[in-house]
Design a protein around this motif. Structure first.
Motif, PDB file in Angstrom:
ATOM      1  N   LEU A   1       0.844  -1.199   0.000  1.00  9.02           N
ATOM      2  CA  LEU A   1       0.000   0.000   0.000  1.00  9.02           C
ATOM      3  C   LEU A   1       0.879   1.249   0.000  1.00  9.02           C
ATOM      4  O   LEU A   1       1.965   1.242   0.587  1.00  9.02           O
ATOM      5  N   PRO A   2       0.404   2.336  -0.593  1.00  8.20           N
ATOM      6  CA  PRO A   2       1.129   3.607  -0.469  1.00  8.20           C
ATOM      7  C   PRO A   2       1.203   4.006   1.011  1.00  8.20           C
ATOM      8  O   PRO A   2       0.337   3.638   1.810  1.00  8.20           O
ATOM      9  N   GLU A   3       2.219   4.770   1.368  1.00 11.57           N
ATOM     10  CA  GLU A   3       2.475   5.110   2.778  1.00 11.57           C
ATOM     11  C   GLU A   3       1.255   5.720   3.472  1.00 11.57           C
ATOM     12  O   GLU A   3       0.929   5.357   4.602  1.00 11.57           O
ATOM     13  N   GLU A   4       0.561   6.634   2.814  1.00 13.48           N
ATOM     14  CA  GLU A   4      -0.605   7.281   3.437  1.00 13.48           C
ATOM     15  C   GLU A   4      -1.725   6.264   3.679  1.00 13.48           C
ATOM     16  O   GLU A   4      -2.402   6.318   4.713  1.00 13.48           O
ATOM     17  N   GLU A   5      -1.931   5.342   2.756  1.00 12.01           N
ATOM     18  CA  GLU A   5      -2.959   4.304   2.936  1.00 12.01           C
ATOM     19  C   GLU A   5      -2.587   3.344   4.062  1.00 12.01           C
ATOM     20  O   GLU A   5      -3.465   2.843   4.772  1.00 12.01           O
ATOM     21  N   LYS A   6      -1.295   3.064   4.218  1.00 13.86           N
ATOM     22  CA  LYS A   6      -0.847   2.223   5.338  1.00 13.86           C
ATOM     23  C   LYS A   6      -1.239   2.867   6.659  1.00 13.86           C
ATOM     24  O   LYS A   6      -1.783   2.208   7.547  1.00 13.86           O
ATOM     25  N   LYS A   7      -0.974   4.165   6.786  1.00 14.81           N
ATOM     26  CA  LYS A   7      -1.290   4.872   8.033  1.00 14.81           C
ATOM     27  C   LYS A   7      -2.779   4.814   8.341  1.00 14.81           C
ATOM     28  O   LYS A   7      -3.181   4.594   9.487  1.00 14.81           O
ATOM     29  N   ILE A   8      -3.585   5.015   7.321  1.00 15.27           N
ATOM     30  CA  ILE A   8      -5.043   4.975   7.521  1.00 15.27           C
ATOM     31  C   ILE A   8      -5.488   3.570   7.901  1.00 15.27           C
ATOM     32  O   ILE A   8      -6.299   3.389   8.811  1.00 15.27           O
ATOM     33  N   LEU A   9      -4.945   2.559   7.227  1.00 15.64           N
ATOM     34  CA  LEU A   9      -5.284   1.173   7.563  1.00 15.64           C
ATOM     35  C   LEU A   9      -4.907   0.869   9.005  1.00 15.64           C
ATOM     36  O   LEU A   9      -5.710   0.298   9.753  1.00 15.64           O
ATOM     37  N   TRP A  10      -3.705   1.258   9.412  1.00 18.19           N
ATOM     38  CA  TRP A  10      -3.278   0.985  10.784  1.00 18.19           C
ATOM     39  C   TRP A  10      -4.157   1.705  11.800  1.00 18.19           C
ATOM     40  O   TRP A  10      -4.500   1.147  12.836  1.00 18.19           O
ATOM     41  N   GLN A  11      -4.567   2.928  11.501  1.00 16.97           N
ATOM     42  CA  GLN A  11      -5.475   3.638  12.405  1.00 16.97           C
ATOM     43  C   GLN A  11      -6.826   2.926  12.474  1.00 16.97           C
ATOM     44  O   GLN A  11      -7.413   2.799  13.546  1.00 16.97           O
ATOM     45  N   GLN A  12      -7.306   2.468  11.340  1.00 17.69           N
ATOM     46  CA  GLN A  12      -8.576   1.729  11.315  1.00 17.69           C
ATOM     47  C   GLN A  12      -8.461   0.462  12.169  1.00 17.69           C
ATOM     48  O   GLN A  12      -9.359   0.157  12.968  1.00 17.69           O
ATOM     49  N   LEU A  13      -7.373  -0.290  11.998  1.00 18.68           N
ATOM     50  CA  LEU A  13      -7.193  -1.533  12.756  1.00 18.68           C
ATOM     51  C   LEU A  13      -7.099  -1.257  14.253  1.00 18.68           C
ATOM     52  O   LEU A  13      -7.701  -1.973  15.070  1.00 18.68           O
TER      53      LEU A  13
ATOM     54  N   VAL B   1     -11.664  -2.307   6.103  1.00 23.22           N
ATOM     55  CA  VAL B   1     -12.134  -1.858   7.414  1.00 23.22           C
ATOM     56  C   VAL B   1     -12.457  -0.368   7.339  1.00 23.22           C
ATOM     57  O   VAL B   1     -11.702   0.422   6.794  1.00 23.22           O
ATOM     58  N   ARG B   2     -13.635   0.012   7.864  1.00 25.77           N
ATOM     59  CA  ARG B   2     -14.132   1.388   7.763  1.00 25.77           C
ATOM     60  C   ARG B   2     -14.737   1.872   9.071  1.00 25.77           C
ATOM     61  O   ARG B   2     -15.699   2.621   9.083  1.00 25.77           O
ATOM     62  N   ILE B   3     -14.156   1.479  10.185  1.00 27.51           N
ATOM     63  CA  ILE B   3     -14.718   1.843  11.491  1.00 27.51           C
ATOM     64  C   ILE B   3     -14.737   3.350  11.719  1.00 27.51           C
ATOM     65  O   ILE B   3     -15.622   3.880  12.381  1.00 27.51           O
ATOM     66  N   LEU B   4     -13.779   4.070  11.143  1.00 25.01           N
ATOM     67  CA  LEU B   4     -13.724   5.522  11.359  1.00 25.01           C
ATOM     68  C   LEU B   4     -14.871   6.253  10.674  1.00 25.01           C
ATOM     69  O   LEU B   4     -15.144   7.411  10.994  1.00 25.01           O
ATOM     70  N   ASP B   5     -15.551   5.583   9.770  1.00 26.88           N
ATOM     71  CA  ASP B   5     -16.681   6.176   9.057  1.00 26.88           C
ATOM     72  C   ASP B   5     -18.019   5.894   9.738  1.00 26.88           C
ATOM     73  O   ASP B   5     -19.063   6.316   9.238  1.00 26.88           O
ATOM     74  N   LEU B   6     -17.988   5.169  10.853  1.00 30.04           N
ATOM     75  CA  LEU B   6     -19.224   4.707  11.484  1.00 30.04           C
ATOM     76  C   LEU B   6     -19.421   5.309  12.871  1.00 30.04           C
ATOM     77  O   LEU B   6     -18.460   5.563  13.588  1.00 30.04           O
ATOM     78  N   ALA B   7     -20.672   5.489  13.238  1.00 28.55           N
ATOM     79  CA  ALA B   7     -21.059   5.888  14.592  1.00 28.55           C
ATOM     80  C   ALA B   7     -21.925   4.751  15.138  1.00 28.55           C
ATOM     81  O   ALA B   7     -23.140   4.747  14.951  1.00 28.55           O
ATOM     82  N   PRO B   8     -21.298   3.755  15.772  1.00 28.03           N
ATOM     83  CA  PRO B   8     -22.024   2.541  16.174  1.00 28.03           C
ATOM     84  C   PRO B   8     -23.199   2.812  17.106  1.00 28.03           C
ATOM     85  O   PRO B   8     -23.075   3.552  18.085  1.00 28.03           O
ATOM     86  N   VAL B   9     -24.325   2.189  16.796  1.00 29.98           N
ATOM     87  CA  VAL B   9     -25.539   2.412  17.575  1.00 29.98           C
ATOM     88  C   VAL B   9     -25.376   1.916  19.003  1.00 29.98           C
ATOM     89  O   VAL B   9     -25.884   2.547  19.938  1.00 29.98           O
TER      90      VAL B   9
END
Length: 130
Positions: A73-85, A109-117
């Motif tokens: 993955l490109p470096e910026e995508e790696k950072k986002i993936l790691w934050q998501q994980l 993984v897209r947890i940062l896009d969600l507001a869990p009920v």
């Protein structure tokens, strides 16, 4: 987000004197979830909360797996993936397909896009239950 429920149980047994010492920590807990990176403003003055680990690095407990997982993955995508994980782990639901756009691909993984009920229900009860 379970602090409010724990304090409620103490209140049922001991009354207000049993919970006075927990008022400040409870306010800190509410503030923790309703401000900063954990808060999502859905309309002016209306906030929902999310799981969000601010770090964009591999998890210490799964460092090798996270490095391998982000390979290519490109470096910026790696950072986002790691934050998501990391944020998934904060939820306590690691690893459920609940957080994945494609239930068979951990890269979605897209947890940062969600507001869990469930999270927001607990927080609502903690903040507004009489």
């Amino acid at each position: 987000p379970f602090l409010g429920l724990m304090i409620e149980e103490i209140y049922k047994r001991e009354g207000i004197r049993g919970v006075e010492e927990y008022i400040v920590p409870l306010k800190k807990e509410i503030d923790y979830w309703s401000h900063g990176e954990k808060a999502i403003e859905i309309a002016p003055g209306k906030v929902l909360s999310r799981y969000c680990d601010p770090l964009q690095t591999p998890r210490p407990e799964s460092y090798r797996e996270d490095i391998e997982h982000a390979k290519g993955l490109p470096e910026e995508e790696k950072k986002i993936l790691w934050q998501q994980l990391r944020s998934v782990c904060e939820s306590g639901w690691d690893f459920s397909s609940r957080w994945l756009a494609d239930p068979h691909d951990k890269n979605t993984v897209r947890i940062l896009d969600l507001a869990p009920v469930d999270l927001n229900s607990l927080l609502y009860r903690m903040e507004y239950k009489p």
